[in-house]
Design an enzyme around this catalytic site. Structure first.
Site, PDB file in Angstrom:
ATOM      1  N   SER A 172       0.872  -1.171   0.000  1.00 18.01           N
ATOM      2  CA  SER A 172       0.000   0.000   0.000  1.00 18.01           C
ATOM      3  C   SER A 172       0.912   1.225   0.000  1.00 18.01           C
ATOM      4  CB  SER A 172      -0.941  -0.016   1.208  1.00 18.01           C
ATOM      5  OG  SER A 172      -0.223  -0.229   2.401  1.00 18.01           O
ATOM      6  N   GLU A 199       1.358   5.518   0.683  1.00 17.11           N
ATOM      7  CA  GLU A 199       0.835   6.719   1.351  1.00 17.11           C
ATOM      8  C   GLU A 199       1.296   7.975   0.610  1.00 17.11           C
ATOM      9  OE1 GLU A 199       0.755   6.719   5.664  1.00 17.11           O
ATOM     10  OE2 GLU A 199       1.619   8.732   5.635  1.00 17.11           O
ATOM     11  N   TYR A 236      -3.652  13.649   6.411  1.00 18.97           N
ATOM     12  CA  TYR A 236      -4.462  14.781   6.862  1.00 18.97           C
ATOM     13  C   TYR A 236      -3.489  15.710   7.559  1.00 18.97           C
ATOM     14  CZ  TYR A 236      -9.062  16.451   8.607  1.00 18.97           C
ATOM     15  OH  TYR A 236     -10.220  17.138   8.868  1.00 18.97           O
ATOM     16  N   ALA A 277      -1.555  18.464   9.891  1.00 19.28           N
ATOM     17  CA  ALA A 277      -1.662  18.701  11.332  1.00 19.28           C
ATOM     18  C   ALA A 277      -2.811  19.664  11.615  1.00 19.28           C
ATOM     19  CB  ALA A 277      -0.352  19.280  11.852  1.00 19.28           C
ATOM     20  N   HIS A 298      -6.879   9.663   5.663  1.00 19.51           N
ATOM     21  CA  HIS A 298      -6.463   9.855   7.057  1.00 19.51           C
ATOM     22  C   HIS A 298      -7.360  10.926   7.673  1.00 19.51           C
ATOM     23  CE1 HIS A 298      -2.115   8.166   6.742  1.00 19.51           C
ATOM     24  NE2 HIS A 298      -2.846   7.708   5.743  1.00 19.51           N
ATOM     25  N   ARG A 337      -5.642  10.104  16.410  1.00 16.22           N
ATOM     26  CA  ARG A 337      -5.894  11.197  17.339  1.00 16.22           C
ATOM     27  C   ARG A 337      -5.273  12.469  16.786  1.00 16.22           C
ATOM     28  NH1 ARG A 337      -2.229  11.985  22.425  1.00 16.22           N
ATOM     29  NH2 ARG A 337      -1.052  12.857  20.681  1.00 16.22           N
ATOM     30  N   ASP A 360      -1.478  15.000  16.400  1.00  8.67           N
ATOM     31  CA  ASP A 360      -0.547  15.683  17.313  1.00  8.67           C
ATOM     32  C   ASP A 360      -1.285  16.763  18.096  1.00  8.67           C
ATOM     33  OD1 ASP A 360       1.716  14.264  16.576  1.00  8.67           O
ATOM     34  OD2 ASP A 360       2.198  15.630  14.932  1.00  8.67           O
ATOM     35  N   HIS A 419       4.961   5.477  21.153  1.00 11.10           N
ATOM     36  CA  HIS A 419       4.697   6.880  20.811  1.00 11.10           C
ATOM     37  C   HIS A 419       5.443   7.759  21.821  1.00 11.10           C
ATOM     38  CE1 HIS A 419       2.421  10.658  20.572  1.00 11.10           C
ATOM     39  NE2 HIS A 419       2.134  10.293  19.340  1.00 11.10           N
ATOM     40  N   LYS A 428      -8.280   0.440  20.538  1.00  8.03           N
ATOM     41  CA  LYS A 428      -8.631   0.845  19.168  1.00  8.03           C
ATOM     42  C   LYS A 428      -9.275  -0.340  18.440  1.00  8.03           C
ATOM     43  CE  LYS A 428      -4.520   3.806  18.615  1.00  8.03           C
ATOM     44  NZ  LYS A 428      -3.434   4.182  17.695  1.00  8.03           N
ATOM     45  N   PHE A 461      12.994  13.825  11.614  1.00 11.18           N
ATOM     46  CA  PHE A 461      11.624  13.382  11.825  1.00 11.18           C
ATOM     47  C   PHE A 461      11.598  12.203  12.799  1.00 11.18           C
ATOM     48  CE2 PHE A 461       7.567  11.438  10.308  1.00 11.18           C
ATOM     49  CZ  PHE A 461       6.763  12.501  10.693  1.00 11.18           C
ATOM     50  N   HIS A 511       3.522  -1.133   3.891  1.00  9.43           N
ATOM     51  CA  HIS A 511       2.948   0.189   3.617  1.00  9.43           C
ATOM     52  C   HIS A 511       4.119   1.140   3.371  1.00  9.43           C
ATOM     53  CE1 HIS A 511      -0.126   3.343   3.906  1.00  9.43           C
ATOM     54  NE2 HIS A 511       0.727   4.044   4.633  1.00  9.43           N
ATOM     55  N   ARG A 548       6.847  10.449  -4.182  1.00  9.22           N
ATOM     56  CA  ARG A 548       7.904  10.121  -5.149  1.00  9.22           C
ATOM     57  C   ARG A 548       7.722   8.653  -5.523  1.00  9.22           C
ATOM     58  NH1 ARG A 548      12.773  13.404  -5.639  1.00  9.22           N
ATOM     59  NH2 ARG A 548      13.310  11.584  -6.882  1.00  9.22           N
TER      60      ARG A 548
HETATM   61  P1  FAD Z   1      -2.804   7.292  19.484  1.00  7.28           P
HETATM   62  O1  FAD Z   1      -2.079   6.068  19.043  1.00  7.28           O
HETATM   63  O2  FAD Z   1      -4.263   7.192  19.682  1.00  7.28           O
HETATM   64  O3  FAD Z   1      -2.170   7.851  20.810  1.00  7.28           O
HETATM   65  C1  FAD Z   1      -0.799   8.238  20.845  1.00  7.28           C
HETATM   66  C2  FAD Z   1      -0.280   8.260  22.267  1.00  7.28           C
HETATM   67  O4  FAD Z   1      -0.978   9.225  23.033  1.00  7.28           O
HETATM   68  C3  FAD Z   1      -0.468   6.970  23.027  1.00  7.28           C
HETATM   69  O5  FAD Z   1       0.561   6.097  22.804  1.00  7.28           O
HETATM   70  C4  FAD Z   1      -0.514   7.445  24.440  1.00  7.28           C
HETATM   71  O6  FAD Z   1       0.773   7.594  24.953  1.00  7.28           O
HETATM   72  C5  FAD Z   1      -1.128   8.779  24.350  1.00  7.28           C
HETATM   73  N1  FAD Z   1      -2.553   8.659  24.698  1.00  7.28           N
HETATM   74  C6  FAD Z   1      -3.584   8.603  23.862  1.00  7.28           C
HETATM   75  N2  FAD Z   1      -4.748   8.496  24.537  1.00  7.28           N
HETATM   76  C7  FAD Z   1      -4.422   8.497  25.837  1.00  7.28           C
HETATM   77  C8  FAD Z   1      -5.174   8.433  27.049  1.00  7.28           C
HETATM   78  N3  FAD Z   1      -6.500   8.351  27.052  1.00  7.28           N
HETATM   79  N4  FAD Z   1      -4.507   8.456  28.227  1.00  7.28           N
HETATM   80  C9  FAD Z   1      -3.163   8.541  28.232  1.00  7.28           C
HETATM   81  N5  FAD Z   1      -2.397   8.612  27.135  1.00  7.28           N
HETATM   82  C10 FAD Z   1      -3.014   8.591  25.965  1.00  7.28           C
HETATM   83  N6  FAD Z   1      -0.635  12.768  11.786  1.00  7.28           N
HETATM   84  C11 FAD Z   1      -1.377  13.692  11.095  1.00  7.28           C
HETATM   85  O7  FAD Z   1      -1.519  14.840  11.553  1.00  7.28           O
HETATM   86  N7  FAD Z   1      -1.963  13.373   9.901  1.00  7.28           N
HETATM   87  C12 FAD Z   1      -1.859  12.133   9.348  1.00  7.28           C
HETATM   88  O8  FAD Z   1      -2.408  11.878   8.268  1.00  7.28           O
HETATM   89  C13 FAD Z   1      -1.110  11.139  10.054  1.00  7.28           C
HETATM   90  N8  FAD Z   1      -0.978   9.879   9.565  1.00  7.28           N
HETATM   91  C14 FAD Z   1      -0.309   8.926  10.296  1.00  7.28           C
HETATM   92  C15 FAD Z   1      -0.236   7.617   9.801  1.00  7.28           C
HETATM   93  C16 FAD Z   1       0.462   6.637  10.503  1.00  7.28           C
HETATM   94  C17 FAD Z   1       0.497   5.229   9.957  1.00  7.28           C
HETATM   95  C18 FAD Z   1       1.128   6.970  11.718  1.00  7.28           C
HETATM   96  C19 FAD Z   1       1.918   5.928  12.451  1.00  7.28           C
HETATM   97  C20 FAD Z   1       1.068   8.268  12.212  1.00  7.28           C
HETATM   98  C21 FAD Z   1       0.349   9.255  11.526  1.00  7.28           C
HETATM   99  N9  FAD Z   1       0.242  10.567  12.001  1.00  7.28           N
HETATM  100  C22 FAD Z   1      -0.487  11.507  11.293  1.00  7.28           C
HETATM  101  C23 FAD Z   1       0.915  10.976  13.250  1.00  7.28           C
HETATM  102  C24 FAD Z   1      -0.013  10.958  14.470  1.00  7.28           C
HETATM  103  O9  FAD Z   1      -1.067  11.883  14.296  1.00  7.28           O
HETATM  104  C25 FAD Z   1       0.772  11.342  15.714  1.00  7.28           C
HETATM  105  O10 FAD Z   1       1.716  10.371  16.031  1.00  7.28           O
HETATM  106  C26 FAD Z   1      -0.070  11.715  16.938  1.00  7.28           C
HETATM  107  O11 FAD Z   1       0.766  12.309  17.927  1.00  7.28           O
HETATM  108  C27 FAD Z   1      -0.787  10.540  17.580  1.00  7.28           C
HETATM  109  O12 FAD Z   1      -1.912  10.146  16.872  1.00  7.28           O
HETATM  110  P2  FAD Z   1      -2.322   8.577  16.960  1.00  7.28           P
HETATM  111  O13 FAD Z   1      -3.614   8.346  16.348  1.00  7.28           O
HETATM  112  O14 FAD Z   1      -1.184   7.777  16.490  1.00  7.28           O
HETATM  113  O15 FAD Z   1      -2.492   8.504  18.529  1.00  7.28           O
END
Ligand code: FAD
Length: 302
Positions: free
Chosen positions: A15, A17, A49, A51, A77, A107, A109, A152, A168, A219, A269, A275
């Site tokens: 896949s 991205e 998507y 930030a 995303h 979720r 950043d 993370h 999740k 990064f 993935h 590119r």
């Molecule tokens: P999650 O995995 O839901 O949570 C991340 C961390 O936050 C957890 O490990 C935990 O430590 C903490 N946390 C969450 N909930 C709780 C809670 N209730 N209590 C305590 N701690 C908690 N970013 C973008 O902006 N746009 C994108 O399109 C994008 N695509 C991505 C695709 C992939 C495959 C990956 C790996 C990352 C991507 N990101 C993207 C980055 C991502 O948004 C960031 O890493 C962000 O900081 C966390 O989002 P997440 O969904 O991974 O978080």
């Protein structure tokens, strides 16, 4: 590449991205990339998507165009940053009506930037499991989520991260895509722990071709991915030699993927950075070949 001899090519699934383009020139680059990679018949392609939802319209229009003009299966995303539930739900409904059936639910950043505590928007989804439940309530989407083999940066430890991944999955995620990593032992240990926690969904390794070592290392430092000294050594002295850098990057990523194939992994993935060339070459070596019958513009017929 001795491992190439033992690969069951038919079982490899890839896949890709992409990120949504910011300008007409970048749009052209993205579409020539999609055109080049589409005949490899990826399992799906995803569009990030920005930030804080900064690319909301661009992500939507890119994904909608993929639906209209190609036979690819796009995944959009989506993050919950700085948006109310109603706003996020609107985006999800927009995808449903554009024919998008797959969302990468995140979720996102913290709005104040990495390193700050995450604050849900007022009346926003508070966490990824919460967002997944919201998406599920709207439609029957395939839902992918993130996973972090090296945890993370906000996570206190790996067990906490894996517990969140489990939540999740319980909320409805069907696939996890990992943050990029360079040490396959680390990834394999992570998958073992995920399986021991009773999580059975596919954990798809995210592979990044190192187009620019300094940028990738920067990064990686932000996202908590470790960069082995041996990798730095391979790119040493190539700062002003893009051609050689890209040849090295292709080799490095191919070696990593071949090693994962040897360990039994079949889904990959690729973070393409819009590119095509490096990823195309790696896929070719994996035995993923272009299907000449896949041309752009025949989506609706497919
Ligand atoms: P999650 O995995 O839901 O949570 C991340 C961390 O936050 C957890 O490990 C935990 O430590 C903490 N946390 C969450 N909930 C709780 C809670 N209730 N209590 C305590 N701690 C908690 N970013 C973008 O902006 N746009 C994108 O399109 C994008 N695509 C991505 C695709 C992939 C495959 C990956 C790996 C990352 C991507 N990101 C993207 C980055 C991502 O948004 C960031 O890493 C962000 O900081 C966390 O989002 P997440 O969904 O991974 O978080």
């Amino acid at each position: 590449m001795t491992s190439a001899d033992v690969i069951d090519h038919n079982r490899i699934r890839v896949s890709f991205e992409f990120f949504p383009p910011k300008s007409p020139k970048m749009e052209e680059t993205l579409w020539s990339c999609i055109e080049r990679l589409a005949p490899l018949r990826p399992n799906f392609v995803s569009v990030t998507y920005g930030a804080g939802g900064s690319t909301r319209e661009r992500t939507h229009s890119t994904v909608a165009r993929i639906v209209r003009e190609t036979s690819l299966k796009p995944a959009a995303h989506l993050t919950c940053v700085d948006a109310s539930r109603a706003e996020v739900d609107d985006v999800v409904r927009g995808y449903a009506s554009a024919g998008v059936k797959h969302i990468v639910a995140l979720r996102g950043d913290p709005a104040a930037g990495l390193g700050n505590a995450y604050q849900p928007a007022p009346d926003g989804y508070a966490s990824t499991p919460d967002l997944i439940a919201g998406i599920r309530a709207i439609g029957d989407f395939e839902i992918s989520v993130s996973a972090y083999p090296e945890k993370h940066p906000e996570s206190p430890d790996l067990p906490a991260d894996i517990a969140l991944l489990k939540r999740k999955v319980e909320a409805g995620a069907t696939r996890a895509i990992t943050q990029f990593f360079f040490d396959n032992d680390v990834f394999e240990r992570y998958v073992d722990r995920v399986r021991a926690a009773g999580i059975t969904i596919p954990i798809v390794p995210g592979i990044v071709p190192v187009l620019d070592f300094q940028r990738t290392a920067g990064f990686a430092a932000k996202t908590g991915a470790s960069v082995p000294a041996s990798l730095a050594k391979r790119f040493e002295g190539l700062e002003n030699d893009e051609k050689t850098r890209h040849l090295v990057a292709t080799t490095v990523a191919a070696e990593q993927v071949f090693d994962l194939v040897k360990r039994g992994y079949r889904d990959f993935h690729f973070y393409t950075m819009n590119r095509a060339d490096l990823v195309y070459a790696i896929c070719h070596m994996l035995g993923v070949r272009a299907d000449a019958s896949v041309a752009m513009g025949e989506a609706a017929a497919a």
